[in-house]
Design a protein around this motif. Structure first.
Motif, PDB file in Angstrom:
ATOM      1  N   GLY A   3       0.972  -1.245   0.065  1.00 33.10           N
ATOM      2  CA  GLY A   3      -0.108   0.066   0.081  1.00 33.10           C
ATOM      3  C   GLY A   3       1.001   1.264  -0.020  1.00 33.10           C
ATOM      4  O   GLY A   3       0.479   2.198  -0.953  1.00 33.10           O
ATOM      5  N   GLY A   7       0.839   3.903  -3.004  1.00 33.03           N
ATOM      6  CA  GLY A   7       0.652   5.340  -2.406  1.00 33.03           C
ATOM      7  C   GLY A   7       1.688   6.110  -3.186  1.00 33.03           C
ATOM      8  O   GLY A   7       1.337   7.457  -3.527  1.00 33.03           O
ATOM      9  N   THR A   8       3.159   5.747  -2.762  1.00 32.21           N
ATOM     10  CA  THR A   8       4.015   6.546  -3.125  1.00 32.21           C
ATOM     11  C   THR A   8       3.947   7.052  -4.824  1.00 32.21           C
ATOM     12  O   THR A   8       4.068   8.009  -5.183  1.00 32.21           O
ATOM     13  CB  THR A   8       5.309   6.009  -2.838  1.00 32.21           C
ATOM     14  OG1 THR A   8       5.431   5.735  -1.453  1.00 32.21           O
ATOM     15  CG2 THR A   8       6.633   6.734  -3.129  1.00 32.21           C
ATOM     16  N   THR A  11       1.162   9.416  -5.614  1.00 26.36           N
ATOM     17  CA  THR A  11       1.467  10.619  -5.243  1.00 26.36           C
ATOM     18  C   THR A  11       2.603  11.149  -6.191  1.00 26.36           C
ATOM     19  O   THR A  11       2.489  12.277  -6.542  1.00 26.36           O
ATOM     20  CB  THR A  11       2.258  10.532  -3.808  1.00 26.36           C
ATOM     21  OG1 THR A  11       1.095  10.089  -2.923  1.00 26.36           O
ATOM     22  CG2 THR A  11       2.340  12.203  -3.256  1.00 26.36           C
ATOM     23  N   GLY A  48       4.733  11.072   1.688  1.00 21.73           N
ATOM     24  CA  GLY A  48       3.942  10.255   2.169  1.00 21.73           C
ATOM     25  C   GLY A  48       4.237  10.008   3.901  1.00 21.73           C
ATOM     26  O   GLY A  48       3.242   9.792   4.577  1.00 21.73           O
ATOM     27  N   SER A 125      -4.474  13.005  -7.109  1.00 19.73           N
ATOM     28  CA  SER A 125      -4.295  11.864  -6.380  1.00 19.73           C
ATOM     29  C   SER A 125      -5.652  10.829  -6.221  1.00 19.73           C
ATOM     30  O   SER A 125      -5.475   9.743  -6.576  1.00 19.73           O
ATOM     31  CB  SER A 125      -3.407  11.719  -5.138  1.00 19.73           C
ATOM     32  OG  SER A 125      -4.071  12.118  -4.110  1.00 19.73           O
ATOM     33  N   SER A 126      -6.633  11.566  -6.059  1.00 20.44           N
ATOM     34  CA  SER A 126      -8.132  10.895  -5.767  1.00 20.44           C
ATOM     35  C   SER A 126      -8.434  10.092  -7.266  1.00 20.44           C
ATOM     36  O   SER A 126      -8.805   9.090  -7.267  1.00 20.44           O
ATOM     37  CB  SER A 126      -9.030  11.597  -5.114  1.00 20.44           C
ATOM     38  OG  SER A 126      -8.751  11.957  -3.857  1.00 20.44           O
ATOM     39  N   ARG A 129      -6.171   7.327  -8.054  1.00 20.19           N
ATOM     40  CA  ARG A 129      -6.623   6.325  -7.301  1.00 20.19           C
ATOM     41  C   ARG A 129      -7.752   5.534  -7.786  1.00 20.19           C
ATOM     42  O   ARG A 129      -7.867   4.297  -7.401  1.00 20.19           O
ATOM     43  CB  ARG A 129      -6.747   6.497  -5.704  1.00 20.19           C
ATOM     44  CG  ARG A 129      -5.609   6.653  -5.005  1.00 20.19           C
ATOM     45  CD  ARG A 129      -5.847   6.406  -3.455  1.00 20.19           C
ATOM     46  NE  ARG A 129      -4.601   6.532  -2.924  1.00 20.19           N
ATOM     47  CZ  ARG A 129      -3.690   5.649  -2.644  1.00 20.19           C
ATOM     48  NH1 ARG A 129      -3.812   4.493  -2.991  1.00 20.19           N
ATOM     49  NH2 ARG A 129      -2.659   6.103  -1.611  1.00 20.19           N
ATOM     50  N   ASP A 134      -5.432  -0.547  -5.451  1.00 20.82           N
ATOM     51  CA  ASP A 134      -4.450  -0.643  -4.191  1.00 20.82           C
ATOM     52  C   ASP A 134      -4.241  -1.985  -3.773  1.00 20.82           C
ATOM     53  O   ASP A 134      -4.661  -3.059  -4.114  1.00 20.82           O
ATOM     54  CB  ASP A 134      -5.379   0.153  -3.162  1.00 20.82           C
ATOM     55  CG  ASP A 134      -4.132   0.199  -2.079  1.00 20.82           C
ATOM     56  OD1 ASP A 134      -3.135   0.308  -2.286  1.00 20.82           O
ATOM     57  OD2 ASP A 134      -4.623   0.758  -0.798  1.00 20.82           O
TER      58      ASP A 134
END
Length: 134
Positions: A3, A7-8, A11, A48, A125-126, A129, A134
């Protein structure tokens, strides 16, 4: 761990989109980054870690203000975390500027740029995603 890596990368994509494509649409200097792809990944890892460790502590102490302002303080918290990321990135040697920071921190332009940048990073980023699982 997976995760954090996803996430990185998300971002990093958000930072790339905001720093490359945003200046074409807005004449106001929000977030600028001049560097390589590896630096962008390091920058997103710093972001992050700042959001993962410092963000919850600041949000917990700001909870009464968040309730009183119906969540509007959250924009300022995110802007402050973005400025902290820029400060750490400058110390590491990455060329990230938010508005006029660094060198000037307490100017109206810097605070407005940080709020706009934090909102745009959150939106991009949303959106990323939604595409990247994920």
């Amino acid at each position: 761990m997976k995760g954090f890596i996803v996430g990185t990368i998300v971002t990093a994509i958000a930072f790339y989109v905001v720093t490359e494509f945003l200046p074409q649409f807005i004449t106001y200097e929000v977030i600028t980054y001049q560097g390589s792809l590896v630096g962008l990944l390091v920058l997103s890892a710093i972001f992050g870690v700042v959001n993962g460790f410092i963000g919850p502590i600041v949000r917990m102490f700001a909870l009464p203000l968040t309730v009183m302002t119906l969540g509007l303080v959250g924009f300022l918290i995110n802007a402050g975390l973005l400025l902290l990321t820029a400060f750490i990135a400058t110390g590491v040697g990455l060329d990230l500027t938010v508005g006029q920071f660094p060198p000037t921190l307490l100017s109206v332009d810097t605070i407005i740029s940080a709020v706009i940048g934090a909102v745009l990073l959150s939106l991009v980023s949303s959106a990323v995603r939604l595409v990247v699982p994920d």
